[in-house]
Design an enzyme around this catalytic site. Sequence first.
Site, PDB file in Angstrom:
ATOM      1  N   SER A  71       1.160  -1.053   0.197  1.00 29.05           N
ATOM      2  CA  SER A  71      -0.057  -0.001   0.069  1.00 29.05           C
ATOM      3  C   SER A  71       0.933   1.478  -0.037  1.00 29.05           C
ATOM      4  CB  SER A  71      -1.002  -0.359   1.295  1.00 29.05           C
ATOM      5  OG  SER A  71      -1.791  -0.805   1.304  1.00 29.05           O
ATOM      6  N   LYS A  74       0.456   3.550  -3.327  1.00 35.82           N
ATOM      7  CA  LYS A  74      -0.615   3.949  -3.319  1.00 35.82           C
ATOM      8  C   LYS A  74      -0.363   5.462  -3.519  1.00 35.82           C
ATOM      9  CE  LYS A  74      -3.651   0.954  -1.090  1.00 35.82           C
ATOM     10  NZ  LYS A  74      -4.531   0.479  -0.331  1.00 35.82           N
ATOM     11  N   TYR A 196      -3.051  -1.415 -10.488  1.00 39.77           N
ATOM     12  CA  TYR A 196      -3.137  -2.074  -9.051  1.00 39.77           C
ATOM     13  C   TYR A 196      -2.014  -2.871  -8.435  1.00 39.77           C
ATOM     14  CZ  TYR A 196      -4.654  -1.574  -3.811  1.00 39.77           C
ATOM     15  OH  TYR A 196      -5.239  -2.362  -2.988  1.00 39.77           O
ATOM     16  N   TYR A 248      -4.106   3.585   7.905  1.00 39.39           N
ATOM     17  CA  TYR A 248      -5.313   2.425   8.275  1.00 39.39           C
ATOM     18  C   TYR A 248      -6.597   3.673   9.236  1.00 39.39           C
ATOM     19  CZ  TYR A 248      -2.338  -0.620   5.795  1.00 39.39           C
ATOM     20  OH  TYR A 248      -1.429  -0.773   4.798  1.00 39.39           O
ATOM     21  N   VAL A 266       0.830  -2.997   3.770  1.00 42.47           N
ATOM     22  CA  VAL A 266       0.749  -4.968   4.744  1.00 42.47           C
ATOM     23  C   VAL A 266       2.100  -5.790   4.483  1.00 42.47           C
ATOM     24  CG1 VAL A 266      -1.504  -4.864   4.897  1.00 42.47           C
ATOM     25  CG2 VAL A 266      -0.414  -5.922   2.945  1.00 42.47           C
TER      26      VAL A 266
HETATM   27  N1  GLU Z   1      -2.316  -5.772  -2.733  1.00 39.79           N
HETATM   28  C1  GLU Z   1      -2.768  -5.334  -0.594  1.00 39.79           C
HETATM   29  C2  GLU Z   1      -4.477  -5.115  -1.769  1.00 39.79           C
HETATM   30  O1  GLU Z   1      -5.032  -4.851  -2.019  1.00 39.79           O
HETATM   31  C3  GLU Z   1      -1.918  -4.130  -0.478  1.00 39.79           C
HETATM   32  C4  GLU Z   1      -3.097  -4.240   1.022  1.00 39.79           C
HETATM   33  C5  GLU Z   1      -2.056  -3.262   2.171  1.00 39.79           C
HETATM   34  O2  GLU Z   1      -1.045  -3.018   1.407  1.00 39.79           O
HETATM   35  O3  GLU Z   1      -3.031  -2.215   2.907  1.00 39.79           O
HETATM   36  O4  GLU Z   1      -4.895  -5.480  -1.075  1.00 39.79           O
END
Ligand code: GLU
Length: 324
Positions: A71, A74, A196, A248, A266
């Site tokens: 994530s 992002k 993604y 989060y 994650v």
């Molecule tokens: N590949 C994970 C998802 O899209 C990333 C989650 C994360 O790092 O928060 O669910």
Amino acid sequence: MIDESEVIRSPLLSVLEDLHIKYQQLQEGKLANYIPELAKVNPDLFSICVMTTDGQVFAVGDCQHLFTIQSISKVFVYGMALEEHGREYVLTKVGVEPTGDAFNSIVLDEMSKRPYNPMVNAGAIAITSLIKGSGPTERLNRMLEMFKKYIGHDIFIDISVFMSERTTGHRNRAMAHLMLNFGMIDQKIEEVLDLYFQQCSLMVNCQDLAVMAATLANNGINPITREQAVKSDYVRDILSVMYTCGMYNFAGEWAYKVGLPAKSGVSGGLIVVVPNKMGIAVFSPLLDERGNSVRGVKVCEELSQQYCLHIFDYLRGSCKFNGN
Ligand code: GLU
């Protein structure tokens, strides 16, 4: 031959070494287990790397160990979408409101039908759908070029993580369909999801993350290569959503306690931006129940406190940050 006793130790490096020793003992938390690749990582891995905006590096632990960015990607793809479409247009597609919900919750804003912000999965998928290119290969290559500007070298996809993400990503697929229903993304859902999943599967090490964070701390200019990775104009937008939504559903408490823009993923990575000073990166794969690295959060809480880094700290600037 260097006489060790005469080497002047950097005070910051000593602080990082002490934090590393202290928190290496901490065995709390769990590995992410939604795909096998993350569940079989060594839970003892732990590295901390700081890069200042003038390019000094302070590293402890195995800062060269590669893991997937997840994530944390992002943040950077959001910057790319802002550059390609401008603030106003991007805002019509993805909001900037924290949710207080889990990162993968399937909710859109009732009124606007937009995903709440670019740091939750729904928002990130909508942001990825904005990346320009004549087809999937060009879009991926453009994204890789963007990451290269931040990191200073080529970056590669972990194919087995990508394939696992793609095979198991039903929830992300459901969100993409919901957004298609509301006209927030277009028909090419599988292409968007592949891009993604590819961005989540990019391999980085802790030092790469530190230079990426330091680039944001340095108004978008990579402190090592001096290349402009993102227009300075958009750095404040990126940092704002990191500040309010980057950790989060712990983002509020993080803002209160640590007081710095950050993003976690994650796989156990965490980046923190100290504007005009430095980027901090921590990697430790044991996660708390919200999905943040347990050791990463502890280390950053202590660093923020020790150096008065909280952006609203009245002492900010007066606590000595003495890297040299
Ligand atoms: N590949 C994970 C998802 O899209 C990333 C989650 C994360 O790092 O928060 O669910």
